[in-house]
Write an enzyme that holds these catalytic residues in place. Sequence first.
Site, PDB file in Angstrom:
ATOM      1  N   ARG A 177       0.762  -1.000   0.037  1.00 38.66           N
ATOM      2  CA  ARG A 177      -0.173   0.057   0.045  1.00 38.66           C
ATOM      3  C   ARG A 177       0.871   1.273   0.013  1.00 38.66           C
ATOM      4  O   ARG A 177       1.945   1.063   0.291  1.00 38.66           O
ATOM      5  CB  ARG A 177      -0.753   0.043   1.339  1.00 38.66           C
ATOM      6  CG  ARG A 177      -1.691  -1.281   1.212  1.00 38.66           C
ATOM      7  CD  ARG A 177      -2.520  -1.375   2.642  1.00 38.66           C
ATOM      8  NE  ARG A 177      -3.245  -2.512   2.447  1.00 38.66           N
ATOM      9  CZ  ARG A 177      -3.558  -3.226   3.552  1.00 38.66           C
ATOM     10  NH1 ARG A 177      -3.127  -3.040   4.924  1.00 38.66           N
ATOM     11  NH2 ARG A 177      -4.351  -4.242   3.681  1.00 38.66           N
ATOM     12  N   ARG A 270     -10.720   2.907   5.835  1.00 42.79           N
ATOM     13  CA  ARG A 270      -9.274   2.428   5.848  1.00 42.79           C
ATOM     14  C   ARG A 270      -8.735   3.013   4.218  1.00 42.79           C
ATOM     15  O   ARG A 270      -7.576   3.629   4.273  1.00 42.79           O
ATOM     16  CB  ARG A 270      -8.729   1.337   6.275  1.00 42.79           C
ATOM     17  CG  ARG A 270      -7.327   1.201   6.292  1.00 42.79           C
ATOM     18  CD  ARG A 270      -7.071  -0.103   6.776  1.00 42.79           C
ATOM     19  NE  ARG A 270      -6.993  -1.004   5.981  1.00 42.79           N
ATOM     20  CZ  ARG A 270      -6.905  -2.384   6.175  1.00 42.79           C
ATOM     21  NH1 ARG A 270      -6.149  -2.874   7.401  1.00 42.79           N
ATOM     22  NH2 ARG A 270      -6.959  -3.676   5.371  1.00 42.79           N
ATOM     23  N   ARG A 281     -12.758  -9.930   1.771  1.00 48.00           N
ATOM     24  CA  ARG A 281     -12.373  -9.746   2.900  1.00 48.00           C
ATOM     25  C   ARG A 281     -13.594 -10.099   3.923  1.00 48.00           C
ATOM     26  O   ARG A 281     -13.498 -10.671   5.057  1.00 48.00           O
ATOM     27  CB  ARG A 281     -11.664  -8.581   3.191  1.00 48.00           C
ATOM     28  CG  ARG A 281     -10.096  -8.716   2.759  1.00 48.00           C
ATOM     29  CD  ARG A 281      -9.376  -7.513   3.118  1.00 48.00           C
ATOM     30  NE  ARG A 281      -8.005  -7.314   2.280  1.00 48.00           N
ATOM     31  CZ  ARG A 281      -6.965  -7.295   2.778  1.00 48.00           C
ATOM     32  NH1 ARG A 281      -6.764  -7.012   4.230  1.00 48.00           N
ATOM     33  NH2 ARG A 281      -5.474  -7.464   2.204  1.00 48.00           N
TER      34      ARG A 281
END
Length: 329
Positions: A177, A270, A281
């Site tokens: 990320r 997030r 997820r």
Amino acid sequence: MGEAPAISVDHLENGHSNGVYVKSEPKNIEISVEIGDRTFMIGGNHERNNFSIGVQIHDKNSNNWFSPIVLGTGPKPSQGYSAFVLEQGRILVIKKGSPRNESIWFLEVDSPYVREQKKLLRKEVVAWSKGVRGNAEKPIVISGPSGVGKGTLISMLMKEFPSMFGFSVSHTTRSPRSMERDGVHYHFADKKVMEKEIKDGKFLEFASVHGNLYGTSIESVEAVTDSGKRCILDIDVQGARSVRASSLDAIFIFVCPPSMKELEDRLRARGTETEEQIQKRLRNAEAEIKEGISSGIFGLILYNDNLEECYKKLKVNRLLLIAQNVVMF
Ligand SMILES: Nc1ncnc2c1ncn2[C@@H]1O[C@H](COP(=O)(O)OP(=O)(O)OP(=O)(O)O)[C@@H](O)[C@H]1O
Ligand SMILES: Nc1nc2c(ncn2[C@@H]2O[C@H](COP(=O)(O)O)[C@@H](O)[C@H]2O)c(=O)[nH]1
């Protein structure tokens, strides 16, 4: 409890002090240590128990003696002690004539942890912890669905106790990320290379998680334990199961979200995953939560609703675990 740096007993017992304040009376089973307006008498058996020596405090201003709540298990009564005032409201207590692994103790009298306990218990509190002398203590495995806040809680713990905990940097084949740095957050690995290293036995555990390969290398755990810190592993439930089955004796903590809706909100907020990855997820989260709660792998299950409350529980629960002789930190 307090931070427990690696310390050489020889160095201290040969008379080198930190120059702050030392009073050592080998023939007396009690020692006194002055910090500010207070004198701590350590070593008597005021509580009349044979498990841990007593602590009494004298306050110069009021000229009163009182017995604090003593958290943790301290050293057993001995024929002599030395005491050294350390920074951060801690006293190093060396028990003389004891085997080395029994000789170093820390009495926290005004550390952040003790201050927090004083507030919670509304009483005078001190806390014992045992010194680490290069020997790794049981690692802590923290699992829970993606987005529940494991990383956040671990960061808080490492920030408050920087010299006590070290993070085991995992390998992953997923892309970094934007804020993630290779070797710090993960070792970002090529799939073929990582698979080869797994075959070569370099990994303690590994698992396919949300479509990528993740794993804990033996080297990563050793890097932390060699530094004398307690190792924290942030791994999924499959990985926790593998560690449980391995020779590594660890403490297992599972973190649950307050609801699936909140988990989804956190993952979205997030902003690190695509919509497709978020959906994947979330699907995996349901099975992970079921397994986390029912598998019997985890000794402690925490609900991360309010972050501060959950962090407090993480810290307070360690007392329960200490009492069960499962963990001491
Ligand atoms: N109690 C909480 N209340 C609200 N937001 C929280 C709470 N705990 C963590 N968060 C936020 O939720 C998001 C996910 O947290 P974090 O990245 O720590 O999760 P994680 O369990 O480590 O996820 P992953 O397994 O994907 O690495 C972060 O933006 C974090 O700031
Ligand atoms: N079995 C393992 N699981 C791991 C490891 N490192 C991280 N993880 C878990 O993966 C997910 C996703 O992490 P993310 O950083 O991509 O959001 C998360 O739940 C971690 O706990 C590992 O070494 N082994």
